[in-house]
Design a protein around this motif. Structure first.
Motif, mmCIF file in Angstrom:
data_model
loop_
_atom_site.group_PDB
_atom_site.id
_atom_site.type_symbol
_atom_site.label_atom_id
_atom_site.label_comp_id
_atom_site.label_asym_id
_atom_site.label_seq_id
_atom_site.Cartn_x
_atom_site.Cartn_y
_atom_site.Cartn_z
ATOM 1 N N CYS A 123 -17.699 -19.840 -24.646
ATOM 2 C CA CYS A 123 -18.391 -19.916 -22.851
ATOM 3 C C CYS A 123 -17.238 -19.668 -21.510
ATOM 4 O O CYS A 123 -15.958 -19.702 -22.292
ATOM 5 C CB CYS A 123 -18.468 -21.600 -22.541
ATOM 6 S SG CYS A 123 -18.705 -21.940 -20.687
ATOM 7 N N CYS A 172 -21.042 -27.421 -22.256
ATOM 8 C CA CYS A 172 -19.437 -25.853 -21.426
ATOM 9 C C CYS A 172 -19.446 -26.670 -20.180
ATOM 10 O O CYS A 172 -20.841 -26.906 -19.531
ATOM 11 C CB CYS A 172 -19.626 -24.499 -21.578
ATOM 12 S SG CYS A 172 -18.696 -23.621 -20.305
ATOM 13 N N TYR A 220 -25.804 -15.452 -18.950
ATOM 14 C CA TYR A 220 -24.840 -15.590 -18.190
ATOM 15 C C TYR A 220 -25.703 -16.001 -17.054
ATOM 16 O O TYR A 220 -27.018 -16.358 -17.166
ATOM 17 C CB TYR A 220 -24.353 -14.333 -17.441
ATOM 18 C CG TYR A 220 -25.098 -13.450 -17.394
ATOM 19 C CD1 TYR A 220 -25.564 -12.326 -17.693
ATOM 20 C CD2 TYR A 220 -25.454 -13.676 -15.841
ATOM 21 C CE1 TYR A 220 -26.593 -11.153 -17.344
ATOM 22 C CE2 TYR A 220 -26.535 -12.323 -15.059
ATOM 23 C CZ TYR A 220 -27.065 -11.492 -16.681
ATOM 24 O OH TYR A 220 -27.667 -10.228 -15.306
ATOM 25 N N GLN A 266 -14.639 -27.016 -23.497
ATOM 26 C CA GLN A 266 -16.180 -26.589 -24.332
ATOM 27 C C GLN A 266 -16.160 -27.992 -25.693
ATOM 28 O O GLN A 266 -15.573 -28.393 -26.664
ATOM 29 C CB GLN A 266 -16.089 -25.953 -25.478
ATOM 30 C CG GLN A 266 -16.436 -24.554 -24.237
ATOM 31 C CD GLN A 266 -16.084 -23.503 -24.957
ATOM 32 O OE1 GLN A 266 -16.131 -22.615 -25.380
ATOM 33 N NE2 GLN A 266 -18.140 -23.537 -26.329
ATOM 34 N N LEU A 305 -25.911 -24.704 -24.289
ATOM 35 C CA LEU A 305 -26.786 -23.683 -25.865
ATOM 36 C C LEU A 305 -27.116 -24.488 -26.202
ATOM 37 O O LEU A 305 -26.956 -25.455 -26.879
ATOM 38 C CB LEU A 305 -25.485 -22.743 -26.385
ATOM 39 C CG LEU A 305 -25.917 -21.833 -26.796
ATOM 40 C CD1 LEU A 305 -26.545 -20.672 -26.471
ATOM 41 C CD2 LEU A 305 -25.119 -21.354 -27.803
ATOM 42 N N TYR A 332 -18.592 -19.350 -31.209
ATOM 43 C CA TYR A 332 -19.073 -19.947 -29.145
ATOM 44 C C TYR A 332 -18.138 -20.112 -28.844
ATOM 45 O O TYR A 332 -18.167 -21.086 -28.414
ATOM 46 C CB TYR A 332 -20.628 -20.786 -29.546
ATOM 47 C CG TYR A 332 -21.656 -20.312 -30.585
ATOM 48 C CD1 TYR A 332 -21.303 -20.707 -31.357
ATOM 49 C CD2 TYR A 332 -22.910 -19.811 -29.812
ATOM 50 C CE1 TYR A 332 -22.289 -20.015 -33.050
ATOM 51 C CE2 TYR A 332 -24.144 -19.228 -30.527
ATOM 52 C CZ TYR A 332 -23.568 -19.374 -32.272
ATOM 53 O OH TYR A 332 -24.377 -18.982 -32.864
ATOM 54 N N ARG A 347 -28.715 -24.577 -16.836
ATOM 55 C CA ARG A 347 -27.525 -24.724 -16.272
ATOM 56 C C ARG A 347 -27.494 -25.705 -15.561
ATOM 57 O O ARG A 347 -28.775 -25.369 -14.521
ATOM 58 C CB ARG A 347 -27.646 -23.620 -15.729
ATOM 59 C CG ARG A 347 -26.151 -24.126 -14.713
ATOM 60 C CD ARG A 347 -25.523 -21.960 -14.200
ATOM 61 N NE ARG A 347 -25.068 -22.495 -13.464
ATOM 62 C CZ ARG A 347 -23.659 -21.661 -13.013
ATOM 63 N NH1 ARG A 347 -23.324 -20.357 -12.787
ATOM 64 N NH2 ARG A 347 -22.619 -22.314 -11.600
ATOM 65 N N TYR A 398 -21.089 -18.168 -19.008
ATOM 66 C CA TYR A 398 -21.499 -17.308 -19.775
ATOM 67 C C TYR A 398 -21.340 -17.953 -21.532
ATOM 68 O O TYR A 398 -20.467 -18.703 -21.131
ATOM 69 C CB TYR A 398 -20.239 -16.352 -19.788
ATOM 70 C CG TYR A 398 -19.777 -15.040 -18.228
ATOM 71 C CD1 TYR A 398 -19.868 -15.443 -17.470
ATOM 72 C CD2 TYR A 398 -21.307 -13.713 -18.430
ATOM 73 C CE1 TYR A 398 -18.846 -15.114 -16.256
ATOM 74 C CE2 TYR A 398 -20.632 -13.509 -17.171
ATOM 75 C CZ TYR A 398 -19.771 -14.188 -15.956
ATOM 76 O OH TYR A 398 -19.712 -13.497 -15.198
ATOM 77 N N TRP A 399 -22.503 -17.478 -21.934
ATOM 78 C CA TRP A 399 -22.716 -17.764 -23.464
ATOM 79 C C TRP A 399 -21.954 -16.506 -24.327
ATOM 80 O O TRP A 399 -22.716 -15.814 -24.101
ATOM 81 C CB TRP A 399 -23.494 -18.352 -23.812
ATOM 82 C CG TRP A 399 -23.314 -20.892 -23.445
ATOM 83 C CD1 TRP A 399 -24.557 -21.098 -22.524
ATOM 84 C CD2 TRP A 399 -22.392 -21.047 -24.100
ATOM 85 N NE1 TRP A 399 -23.614 -21.343 -23.103
ATOM 86 C CE2 TRP A 399 -23.001 -22.203 -23.497
ATOM 87 C CE3 TRP A 399 -21.962 -21.476 -25.115
ATOM 88 C CZ2 TRP A 399 -22.104 -23.506 -23.971
ATOM 89 C CZ3 TRP A 399 -20.657 -22.529 -25.448
ATOM 90 C CH2 TRP A 399 -21.190 -23.865 -24.550
ATOM 91 N N TYR A 400 -21.173 -16.798 -24.731
ATOM 92 C CA TYR A 400 -20.757 -15.382 -26.263
ATOM 93 C C TYR A 400 -20.627 -16.309 -27.383
ATOM 94 O O TYR A 400 -20.237 -17.147 -27.723
ATOM 95 C CB TYR A 400 -19.393 -15.442 -25.424
ATOM 96 C CG TYR A 400 -19.080 -14.328 -24.432
ATOM 97 C CD1 TYR A 400 -19.245 -14.355 -23.752
ATOM 98 C CD2 TYR A 400 -19.219 -12.523 -24.453
ATOM 99 C CE1 TYR A 400 -18.590 -13.897 -22.056
ATOM 100 C CE2 TYR A 400 -19.356 -12.131 -23.720
ATOM 101 C CZ TYR A 400 -18.683 -12.645 -22.312
ATOM 102 O OH TYR A 400 -18.622 -11.253 -21.461
ATOM 103 N N ARG A 401 -21.199 -15.225 -28.643
ATOM 104 C CA ARG A 401 -20.951 -15.692 -29.785
ATOM 105 C C ARG A 401 -19.757 -14.228 -30.468
ATOM 106 O O ARG A 401 -20.035 -13.342 -30.164
ATOM 107 C CB ARG A 401 -22.156 -15.895 -30.473
ATOM 108 C CG ARG A 401 -21.864 -16.038 -32.232
ATOM 109 C CD ARG A 401 -23.547 -15.948 -32.780
ATOM 110 N NE ARG A 401 -24.202 -14.997 -32.589
ATOM 111 C CZ ARG A 401 -25.573 -15.358 -32.733
ATOM 112 N NH1 ARG A 401 -26.348 -16.195 -32.514
ATOM 113 N NH2 ARG A 401 -25.811 -14.269 -32.291
ATOM 114 N N ALA A 426 -30.813 -20.923 -23.775
ATOM 115 C CA ALA A 426 -29.254 -22.106 -22.588
ATOM 116 C C ALA A 426 -29.871 -21.991 -20.924
ATOM 117 O O ALA A 426 -30.681 -22.594 -20.657
ATOM 118 C CB ALA A 426 -28.366 -20.628 -21.978
#
Lengths: 111, 113
Positions: free
Chosen positions: A91, A23, A49, A6, A76, A89, A68, A34-37, A66
């Motif tokens: 990934c 990522c 996702y 990342q 993101l 953030y 891909r 997946y992206w999380y915060r 997002a």
């Protein structure tokens, strides 16, 4: 072995500026991404996702998007950052199992 | 609606003793549970997982117990070491697209030397 990258590691951006976090995953094909915060003092919230190129699912309506563009690349973005976008953030990737493996994260501070 | 809950935000344990971290869930569709360990400014690291068809899974010093009737799982660390000091997250998932994880809010474990 699989590796997830990342960048950048930290970012300080003014309110209203655009955002792009990247990522990439190495050593595997067709991963789920997946992206999380993680907001300060809170748990991990799933943002987006993807199960394949060009396939994006959003979990929380917000100021972010997002994309891909390649099998092992997940981006993101935001057109205009808000103060509330500050956070850590993360990934993550998975293949065929339920276990997700996380990247090192990006600390975003919006001023 | 918080489907995965970790009701203890912090836990302190003496080195060498047992650490027990707890997690409760509400969604009976969850069929796989995981524990992650996280240091500040780093991504979470996978520790151990358990399928809903089991009630116990052990890996070295880490054991996860699942009580489906109570919708409760716990992580036991024996013996606890100072390097175990971190935030521990439990997570749950169910069959579906991409197997999204639902995380608890985390428990800060401090192992005192």
């Amino acid at each position: 072995s699989q590796t997830i990258h990342q960048w950048p590691a930290t970012l300080v951006q003014p309110v209203g500026s655009p955002l792009s976090l990247e990522c990439t995953v190495e050593g595997t094909s067709n991963p789920n991404l997946y992206w999380y915060r993680q907001a300060a003092g809170r748990g991990l919230q799933l943002l987006f996702y993807s199960v394949g190129i060009g396939q994006i699912s959003s979990e929380v309506p917000q100021n972010l998007s997002a994309s891909r563009p390649q099998d092992r690349q997940f981006i993101l973005s935001s057109k205009k950052l808000l103060l509330s976008d500050s956070g850590f953030y993360l990934c993550a990737w998975s293949v065929s199992t339920s276990t997700q493996y996380f990247g090192p994260g990006t600390r975003l501070t919006v001023l | 609606d918080q489907q995965v809950k970790q009701n203890s935000p912090s836990l302190s344990v003496q080195e060498g003793r047992i650490s027990i971290l707890n997690c409760d869930y509400t969604n009976s569709m969850f069929d796989y549970f995981l524990w992650y360990k996280k240091y500040p400014a780093e991504g979470p690291t996978f520790l151990i997982s358990i399928s809903s068809i089991k009630d116990k899974n052990e890996d070295g010093r880490f054991t996860v117990f699942l009580n489906k009737s109570a919708k409760h799982l716990s992580l036991h660390i024996v013996p606890s070491q100072p390097g175990d000091s971190a935030v521990y997250f439990c997570a749950a998932t169910r069959r579906g697209s991409a197997r999204q994880l639902t995380f608890g809010s985390g428990t800060q474990l401090t192992v005192l030397p």
